[in-house]
Design a protein around this motif. Sequence first.
Motif, PDB file in Angstrom:
ATOM      1  N   SER A  76     -37.909  -4.515  -3.846  1.00 43.26           N
ATOM      2  CA  SER A  76     -37.344  -3.961  -2.623  1.00 43.26           C
ATOM      3  C   SER A  76     -37.252  -5.024  -1.551  1.00 43.26           C
ATOM      4  CB  SER A  76     -38.207  -2.797  -2.120  1.00 43.26           C
ATOM      5  OG  SER A  76     -37.674  -2.287  -0.927  1.00 43.26           O
ATOM      6  N   GLY A  77     -36.063  -5.143  -0.997  1.00 47.01           N
ATOM      7  CA  GLY A  77     -35.867  -6.072   0.114  1.00 47.01           C
ATOM      8  C   GLY A  77     -35.644  -5.342   1.392  1.00 47.01           C
ATOM      9  N   GLY A  78     -35.831  -4.053   1.407  1.00 52.65           N
ATOM     10  CA  GLY A  78     -35.612  -3.270   2.608  1.00 52.65           C
ATOM     11  C   GLY A  78     -36.047  -1.857   2.367  1.00 52.65           C
ATOM     12  N   PRO A  79     -36.068  -1.048   3.374  1.00 56.51           N
ATOM     13  CA  PRO A  79     -36.563   0.317   3.258  1.00 56.51           C
ATOM     14  C   PRO A  79     -35.553   1.238   2.603  1.00 56.51           C
ATOM     15  CG  PRO A  79     -35.771  -0.102   5.459  1.00 56.51           C
ATOM     16  CD  PRO A  79     -35.650  -1.383   4.735  1.00 56.51           C
ATOM     17  N   SER A  80     -36.008   2.374   2.207  1.00 54.86           N
ATOM     18  CA  SER A  80     -35.137   3.403   1.663  1.00 54.86           C
ATOM     19  C   SER A  80     -34.246   3.947   2.755  1.00 54.86           C
ATOM     20  CB  SER A  80     -35.962   4.547   1.068  1.00 54.86           C
ATOM     21  OG  SER A  80     -35.136   5.627   0.731  1.00 54.86           O
ATOM     22  N   THR A  81     -32.972   4.174   2.417  1.00 54.82           N
ATOM     23  CA  THR A  81     -32.025   4.741   3.386  1.00 54.82           C
ATOM     24  C   THR A  81     -31.534   6.099   2.925  1.00 54.82           C
ATOM     25  OG1 THR A  81     -30.215   3.575   2.299  1.00 54.82           O
ATOM     26  CG2 THR A  81     -31.254   2.465   4.159  1.00 54.82           C
ATOM     27  N   GLY A  82     -32.376   6.855   2.272  1.00 55.33           N
ATOM     28  CA  GLY A  82     -31.985   8.197   1.839  1.00 55.33           C
ATOM     29  C   GLY A  82     -31.559   8.188   0.400  1.00 55.33           C
ATOM     30  N   LYS A  83     -30.283   7.855   0.146  1.00 58.50           N
ATOM     31  CA  LYS A  83     -29.750   7.873  -1.207  1.00 58.50           C
ATOM     32  C   LYS A  83     -29.742   6.488  -1.838  1.00 58.50           C
ATOM     33  CE  LYS A  83     -26.731  11.851  -0.368  1.00 58.50           C
ATOM     34  NZ  LYS A  83     -25.352  12.357  -0.409  1.00 58.50           N
ATOM     35  N   SER A  84     -30.286   5.454  -1.145  1.00 53.44           N
ATOM     36  CA  SER A  84     -30.226   4.107  -1.683  1.00 53.44           C
ATOM     37  C   SER A  84     -31.460   3.310  -1.288  1.00 53.44           C
ATOM     38  CB  SER A  84     -28.973   3.387  -1.178  1.00 53.44           C
ATOM     39  OG  SER A  84     -29.047   3.212   0.232  1.00 53.44           O
ATOM     40  N   ASN A  85     -31.709   2.220  -2.023  1.00 52.23           N
ATOM     41  CA  ASN A  85     -32.717   1.228  -1.719  1.00 52.23           C
ATOM     42  C   ASN A  85     -32.072  -0.137  -1.811  1.00 52.23           C
ATOM     43  OD1 ASN A  85     -35.161   2.729  -1.285  1.00 52.23           O
ATOM     44  ND2 ASN A  85     -35.154   3.206  -3.478  1.00 52.23           N
ATOM     45  N   PHE A  86     -32.751  -1.144  -1.257  1.00 55.81           N
ATOM     46  CA  PHE A  86     -32.263  -2.512  -1.378  1.00 55.81           C
ATOM     47  C   PHE A  86     -33.046  -3.226  -2.471  1.00 55.81           C
ATOM     48  CE2 PHE A  86     -30.421  -1.548   2.673  1.00 55.81           C
ATOM     49  CZ  PHE A  86     -29.269  -2.333   2.713  1.00 55.81           C
ATOM     50  N   THR A  87     -32.312  -3.833  -3.397  1.00 56.66           N
ATOM     51  CA  THR A  87     -32.909  -4.558  -4.513  1.00 56.66           C
ATOM     52  C   THR A  87     -32.430  -6.002  -4.484  1.00 56.66           C
ATOM     53  OG1 THR A  87     -33.101  -2.599  -5.897  1.00 56.66           O
ATOM     54  CG2 THR A  87     -33.029  -4.725  -7.029  1.00 56.66           C
ATOM     55  N   ARG A  88     -33.340  -6.940  -4.709  1.00 55.45           N
ATOM     56  CA  ARG A  88     -32.963  -8.344  -4.697  1.00 55.45           C
ATOM     57  C   ARG A  88     -32.121  -8.680  -5.917  1.00 55.45           C
ATOM     58  NH1 ARG A  88     -37.587 -12.356  -3.267  1.00 55.45           N
ATOM     59  NH2 ARG A  88     -38.398 -11.752  -5.327  1.00 55.45           N
ATOM     60  N   VAL A  89     -30.988  -9.336  -5.670  1.00 53.54           N
ATOM     61  CA  VAL A  89     -30.072  -9.699  -6.754  1.00 53.54           C
ATOM     62  C   VAL A  89     -29.893 -11.205  -6.859  1.00 53.54           C
ATOM     63  CG1 VAL A  89     -28.823  -7.516  -6.709  1.00 53.54           C
ATOM     64  CG2 VAL A  89     -28.086  -9.379  -5.204  1.00 53.54           C
ATOM     65  N   TYR A  90     -30.497 -11.967  -5.926  1.00 52.91           N
ATOM     66  CA  TYR A  90     -30.408 -13.430  -6.000  1.00 52.91           C
ATOM     67  C   TYR A  90     -31.568 -14.028  -5.229  1.00 52.91           C
ATOM     68  CZ  TYR A  90     -28.990 -18.194  -4.772  1.00 52.91           C
ATOM     69  OH  TYR A  90     -28.966 -19.549  -4.572  1.00 52.91           O
ATOM     70  N   ILE A  91     -32.139 -15.109  -5.765  1.00 49.93           N
ATOM     71  CA  ILE A  91     -33.108 -15.929  -5.052  1.00 49.93           C
ATOM     72  C   ILE A  91     -32.873 -17.365  -5.472  1.00 49.93           C
ATOM     73  CG2 ILE A  91     -34.889 -15.519  -6.804  1.00 49.93           C
ATOM     74  CD1 ILE A  91     -36.988 -15.821  -4.591  1.00 49.93           C
ATOM     75  N   GLY A  92     -32.707 -18.250  -4.500  1.00 45.62           N
ATOM     76  CA  GLY A  92     -32.412 -19.635  -4.818  1.00 45.62           C
ATOM     77  C   GLY A  92     -32.198 -20.462  -3.571  1.00 45.62           C
ATOM     78  N   HIS A  93     -32.030 -21.773  -3.764  1.00 47.95           N
ATOM     79  CA  HIS A  93     -31.890 -22.701  -2.645  1.00 47.95           C
ATOM     80  C   HIS A  93     -30.446 -22.781  -2.143  1.00 47.95           C
ATOM     81  CE1 HIS A  93     -32.820 -26.080  -0.046  1.00 47.95           C
ATOM     82  NE2 HIS A  93     -31.800 -26.744  -0.584  1.00 47.95           N
ATOM     83  N   ASP A  94     -29.468 -22.511  -3.028  1.00 47.07           N
ATOM     84  CA  ASP A  94     -28.055 -22.640  -2.644  1.00 47.07           C
ATOM     85  C   ASP A  94     -27.661 -21.552  -1.649  1.00 47.07           C
ATOM     86  OD1 ASP A  94     -27.822 -24.786  -4.352  1.00 47.07           O
ATOM     87  OD2 ASP A  94     -27.127 -23.540  -6.033  1.00 47.07           O
TER      88      ASP A  94
END
Length: 740
Positions: free
Chosen positions: A655-673
């Motif tokens: 989780s990269g953020g709080p729940s907004t009801g019908k959705s959550n935030f999920t990390r899809v990238y981590i890197g230096h670029d």
Amino acid sequence: MAVNMEVDQMPPTEQPAPTPAAEVPEPEIKDKPDESKQTEEEKKVENNNDSAALPKPVVENESKEEPMEVQIEKMEIKTDENEVKIEPEIPIDKRSDNWLPAKRSDLSPFRGLILLFGGGDGEIRDELMVYSTENGNWFKPSCSGDIPPGVAAHGMIADGTRILIHGGMLEFGKMSNDLYELQASKWEWKKLEQKGLKSGMVPCPRMCHSFTNLGSSGTVVLFGGVANKSDSPERIFRPDYYNDVYYLALKGGTGIYNWSKPECTGTAPCPRESHTSVVYKPEGRAQMVIVYGGKDERRRLGDIFSLDTGTNSWTELKPLGVPPLNRSLHSAVMISETKMVVLGGLVQRSEKFDQLMDNHCPTGKQIWHADDSVRILDLAADEWLDKGLQGDQQDKLSFGRYGLQAALVGSQIYIFAGKKNYKECVNDLVFLETKTPIRPVNLRLMKGMETEIHVAWSSIKTAEKYLVQCSPVEPKKAERKAENSEAKLDKEDKESKTADKDKKDEEAEKKQEGEKVPSDKIQWHDVQILKHTGVGPTVSCEIQYYYQEASEGETLSEDEKAFLDAEKKWKKTKLTPGVTYRVRVCAINSCGRSQFSEYGSYKTSTPGFPGAPWNIKVSKTDLGASLAWQPPANADVIEYSVYLSVKKEYTTGQSGGPSTGKSNFTRVYIGHDAACIVSHALLSQAATSTSDSNKAAVIFRIAAKNKKGYGPATQVRWIQDAKIKRPAGGAKNSDAKKAK
């Protein structure tokens, strides 16, 4: 629509002629007889002539989704009115002309153009001029084909990318009934062959008639006008007024246009010229041609008639409310499906005068004057409104004018040319706003710093100003047990509980940031009012402080004082590092204020932590969504994280953020670029949002990390043209760039 040019305002020494004159034109007239030998009737008729020649505008309204770059210098004429004057360099002399905006079709490249042909002041012109409402420039296209001769007071309509002109005055006393077509896609003129379904069904030569395109029915309606019945037309003008009706069938490709003359029933208007006509479509009925005003051989008129094109029947309308003064040489446009706006015209100076002239004033110039009123007729309610375009107060033009021409382009009524008085002709171009601006969209963070937030949004063409507001988000403190006194805690316990408290406070703050609090429940503070420059597709604002009402008895420094309202004490408050601020914006013009945009939440950076990534660009590729951004200033970034708002069933725990009801935030990238690609498989899990537009949007958040930790995230909405399709083989197996 009406073509405005009358035959009653110019004395014999100022009759129209094909040669130019000095400042006050005094054209030459062939074989002009000695006035002492003329009959009284001839003198009287000659005193009833006018050289103000104006053709006619027609436009098809079509608004653009994306505001284009506008480079028009706008100047307010009156602070309490909604008329704006456009003052680009106009490469033409003062004139009263026929003009029209090119009809906007989806396939036509001539959107937002105004076409002007003919007319003149002292000289009848044969040039075609084009004005772009997008960039405020005039240009003269190079035309080919059967270029028409100079003409004034002709009919002019647009049908797709072709423009038709009909009739008008070629020279003093000489009328035309020719029909020309301009193909605006290649600026080519063609003289058209005209035929009547029966003998005598082609209209006779005339001027000052109305020539109105019904639109989808493929028919143009010609009504009224005036001809010269003199045996010596080159010397004397003896008006012959008409109230006949002709239909012109628009058939493309054949080069032949057929006229028909319907047998009309009902109460028809009297013969007239210099009237206006518009098209009105009542619900469940055929299109109506609304004829208003004009003049006959004795007086100016203020009556209104409707022609039902389905039954060919006339009906006189008698609207409620206070009607305008009788007038001619005015202009009229439809600003909605039911409302007609009447602008300017020539009206009587006093109610005691209802004739065109009397023995004390043979020219009529002491009886009639240019009007500056703007009146609205609600055709559905059958009532003259006592309100203006912008509210309760009726609108006024910056000065009275007659012989003006007007047309609606988008939500703006463009007004061109005309006469201010008996001799002075003008060629200024102004417009009136008819609607409040649309709601600003695409509000986004451009850059976040310790004490500044830079935001941007899409430019709105009809806006004159923007109001920016913000509101600090006060984080909810985690509940603690009051019974434990900090004075009794040893150093180790205090540090442990302080760390635990800070963690809880941070979690509470993140939760509150994610909650979408209704805008009307937030206390908003003004930041500033920005003037709309019209340059570029976006507008930006650097927020460094906001204004709030000072508390009673509060002492303010000179830097904190703000003089916004003499009755209140205002405080200028600077932005604080590490605080989240909600930001919203609205557009303003002379008709009022738009709705506020959806607000965005943006956090200033904490000292030592990196700021938010900015200038984020998202584009579609074969592999998925390509994201690129600019790194925060003065931050040694170790890595970036990109989060995607996904539906709850696809939450993976990152989780990269709080729940907004019908959705959550999920990390899809981590890197230096400072760039990444989010695969179609991941995009298929996205929880789309439609809160700020009618189209679905995918939401990303991007944050930067340095040695001290992660800074605030930037949120961006990626508007979708179509619903994201989920791949057939499942969504979890084909990441273009998997999250680590």
